[in-house]
Structure formats: structure tokens, C-alpha cells
Scaffold this motif. Sequence first.
Motif, PDB file in Angstrom:
ATOM      1  N   VAL A 109       2.976   7.309  12.657  1.00  0.00           N
ATOM      2  CA  VAL A 109       2.291   6.258  12.166  1.00  0.00           C
ATOM      3  C   VAL A 109       3.032   5.136  12.020  1.00  0.00           C
ATOM      4  CG1 VAL A 109       1.116   5.712  10.058  1.00  0.00           C
ATOM      5  CG2 VAL A 109       1.732   7.782  10.728  1.00  0.00           C
ATOM      6  N   ALA A 110       4.140   4.740  11.628  1.00  0.00           N
ATOM      7  CA  ALA A 110       4.593   3.343  12.044  1.00  0.00           C
ATOM      8  C   ALA A 110       4.448   2.700  13.239  1.00  0.00           C
ATOM      9  CB  ALA A 110       6.253   3.287  11.551  1.00  0.00           C
ATOM     10  N   ARG A 111       4.584   2.797  13.853  1.00  0.00           N
ATOM     11  CA  ARG A 111       4.609   2.893  15.204  1.00  0.00           C
ATOM     12  C   ARG A 111       3.012   2.376  15.909  1.00  0.00           C
ATOM     13  NH1 ARG A 111       7.590   3.081  19.896  1.00  0.00           N
ATOM     14  NH2 ARG A 111       6.468   2.660  22.970  1.00  0.00           N
ATOM     15  N   ALA A 112       2.346   3.179  15.372  1.00  0.00           N
ATOM     16  CA  ALA A 112       1.031   3.042  15.448  1.00  0.00           C
ATOM     17  C   ALA A 112       0.498   1.706  14.781  1.00  0.00           C
ATOM     18  CB  ALA A 112      -0.103   4.237  15.076  1.00  0.00           C
ATOM     19  N   ILE A 170      -2.339   6.717   5.297  1.00  0.00           N
ATOM     20  CA  ILE A 170      -2.066   5.263   5.773  1.00  0.00           C
ATOM     21  C   ILE A 170      -2.571   4.477   6.406  1.00  0.00           C
ATOM     22  CG2 ILE A 170       0.449   4.650   6.008  1.00  0.00           C
ATOM     23  CD1 ILE A 170       1.732   7.820   5.511  1.00  0.00           C
ATOM     24  N   LEU A 171      -2.707   4.481   7.467  1.00  0.00           N
ATOM     25  CA  LEU A 171      -3.016   3.227   7.863  1.00  0.00           C
ATOM     26  C   LEU A 171      -4.900   2.209   7.453  1.00  0.00           C
ATOM     27  CD1 LEU A 171      -3.326   5.164  12.262  1.00  0.00           C
ATOM     28  CD2 LEU A 171      -1.986   3.018  10.614  1.00  0.00           C
ATOM     29  N   ALA A 187       1.062  -0.897  -0.483  1.00  0.00           N
ATOM     30  CA  ALA A 187      -0.109  -0.170  -0.780  1.00  0.00           C
ATOM     31  C   ALA A 187       0.379   1.254  -0.112  1.00  0.00           C
ATOM     32  CB  ALA A 187      -0.581  -0.029   1.395  1.00  0.00           C
ATOM     33  N   LEU A 188       2.054   1.188   0.220  1.00  0.00           N
ATOM     34  CA  LEU A 188       2.680   2.754   0.878  1.00  0.00           C
ATOM     35  C   LEU A 188       3.138   3.268  -0.910  1.00  0.00           C
ATOM     36  CD1 LEU A 188       5.114   1.927   3.654  1.00  0.00           C
ATOM     37  CD2 LEU A 188       3.158   3.013   3.286  1.00  0.00           C
ATOM     38  N   LEU A 204     -13.023   4.336   8.736  1.00  0.00           N
ATOM     39  CA  LEU A 204     -12.824   5.897   9.636  1.00  0.00           C
ATOM     40  C   LEU A 204     -11.736   6.229   8.993  1.00  0.00           C
ATOM     41  CD1 LEU A 204     -14.097   7.310  11.614  1.00  0.00           C
ATOM     42  CD2 LEU A 204     -12.703   5.719  13.051  1.00  0.00           C
ATOM     43  N   TRP A 205     -10.255   5.567   8.914  1.00  0.00           N
ATOM     44  CA  TRP A 205      -9.047   6.342   8.614  1.00  0.00           C
ATOM     45  C   TRP A 205      -9.097   6.840   7.552  1.00  0.00           C
ATOM     46  CZ3 TRP A 205      -8.911   6.420  13.028  1.00  0.00           C
ATOM     47  CH2 TRP A 205      -7.939   5.437  14.456  1.00  0.00           C
TER      48      TRP A 205
END
Length: 376
Positions: free
Chosen positions: A226-229, A284-285, A16-17, A240-241
Motif C-alpha cells: 500500500v505504501a508503494r501504491a 488507507i489510500l 491520516a495513519l 471510490l477507495w
Amino acid sequence: MSTKQSTPHAAEHLCALDALRGIAILAVIWHHVYGGAFKSGWWFQSFGLKGALGTWPSNGWIGVNLFFVLSGFVLYWPFLTQQRQMVGRADLWTFYVRRAKRLLPLYYLSIFLLMGVASVPSTRELVGLVTLTFNFHTDTFFPVTNWVLWSLGIEIWFSLLFPLLLLALERYSWQSVTMAVLSLSLLVRLAGMLIPEVAFPENNFLNPVKDSIFGRLDDFFVGMLVARAYLAGYGRRTTLWIISGLCVCTLAVLVVDLSIIGQLPRWTIVLYNNLFQLGAGLLILGALSMRLRFRPLELAGLMCYSVYLWHGVLLAHIVWNAQGSGKFMYLLVLPVLSWLSYRYVEFGHVKNVGALLPRPIREISANRAHDSLTGC
């Protein structure tokens, strides 16, 4: 991060990235080729706030901000998932060598190929380009050799500073480092907007202080957040995101447009970074949770370093200095040149061409995921 361990995401290539980077590079190309037809705030003057979505055709440049956020995610991911470590000088040296091999060959090749073709650089610019310090002076912030290099310079400096962020995160709490980075970048951007001497007369949006590595460091750092999340499991509420992210990103570009046309105080333009960081993080999420796949976009994302580096030069020589069919020729030449650059300069050491194309997730190693994602 002194020991390696497997994680649920350790072997996952986050396709996706690549797709998001494809969207980002296409947005930048749109802005530079067609964005001139949509001046900042045109939607407001014609339709008022009810036409707010019309702001997007004016702001394809936001793709650069998305690149920065994605870069923070990508560089941090292998360390966060403990596929790599940064515990001593050997690890530091390995990191710098890998980044240099990834970014510098094409960078230096393009510089020396373009000298005397695009334009002849001054001695100051040449020194700045060779030493990677051109971002630190108003006269060379947009190199005449290739004006789009300004953001690549910021990318390279983020790679240089990245180990210091890892060290800070080892020694201090996430909350403390986050507040320090966000505060520093916001103050630097404010200074860049309030000090008239550093502004470009023809560009009231970019300048060497507001858009310096320290002014944009929070873009990259939010990518790390964001990576951590995502690793913590927050990428599970796709709809939602995505909706929230689009709304916040729209608000960010509205702030830019309204600031530029004088409907908001000029200094408020510095706030769009933080709004967009939040929106980009949510997007991103959402994209990761829905496993966004569209292989043409993924290929554009994989090639984005070459595409970005060459697109500005081709614009100047094919579109701006041509008549009639210039844009058509540009859209034909750019993909071909970018592919050749991607295949033979970026990854000339890779014998299997198929390894450079979007492939099924099961066939992609985590190691390729890190090496192929530069963040442009």
C-alpha cells in the motif's frame, strides 16, 4: 536504496495513519468491553444477509489486523522514500537499535510491573516473555501476565524480519516476493486451522500456528504494498477507495462470522485476512488522499501502543472483576494511565509535550512521523 533523494512525499507526515490507528484501537476496546453482547453471526440469525452490516459490532478485533497493515506501511515508508537506507551492517544495527528503543522499554516495564499483580507467570512463560518467544508455544501464546501481548509479539517479530523483506525486494521482483509471502502465509493459516492439536478449545479463531508471525506476515507485507501504491500516486480517488474498502472489509468480517456459526466451511476463515488486507489497503489510500484529520482520533492513534498494552489488564481488574460502575471507571482510568505511559515511558526523552500531540502538518517532520508510528 543505497542513495538518499528527496521525493514529493519525503517530508510529509501522514496524519491520516494516526487517525486510522485511533479507529483501530477504539475498535479493539469496543470488542473487549462490549463485543460480548454481539455474538458472531447474531445479525444473520435475526435478519439474514439483509442485516449484514450488523456484523461490525461483533468484530472490533479487526482493529488488530488494521494495526498490522499500518505497521508494514509505516516501517517501509522511510525506506521507500529514501529517507533511510539498509545497505550494510551499520544500517541494520541502526534499524534494530531504533526499534528496540521504541518498543522494548514499555514492553519490559509492563511485564515486570504486572508480575504478581495480574498473575504469576510460569517459568516457561517468563522465559518466553523475556526472550520474545512466547508466541511460539500454545501454553504461552496468550501470556497470563497480559493476554493482549500476543499481537505485540507478532509486531516485534515483524520488526526483526523486516530487513529480510527489504533484502528480498532488492534481489527479486515485487511480483515474486508478493506471491511468496502471500502463499506462505495462506498455507500456514490453513495448517493452523486443519491441525486440531494447535487449536485452543475455548477459541476457534486464534491459534499459535494460524496467527504466528508467518501466518500473519502477509498483513504487514500488504501494508508495504500500500505504501508503494501511495507513492506511485494511486491515492487520488477518495470516494471510490473509501466505499470499495468498506465493502471489502465488510465481506471479510462476514466470512469470519459465517465460518464461526457453520454457514461456511471452517477452513474458509483463513481467507478473511486477504479480503481484509485488500479492504484496508483501499481505506488507507482513501484516507490519505482525503487527508483525514480528526485530532482526538489522531491522539488515540499516537498513544495506541500504551492504550493497547494496558487495556487488557485494566479490563480484567476493573471491568470483569467489578460491579456496576466498572466500565465507567475503566473508561476514566485507561486514558490517564495510557497518557502517563505514553508521555513518560514511550517518550520520556522528549521535553516538549506539544511535540507528542497532533499538530498541523507543516510543523511535523518526517522523522517524527516514523518514530511515533509503532503500528501497536
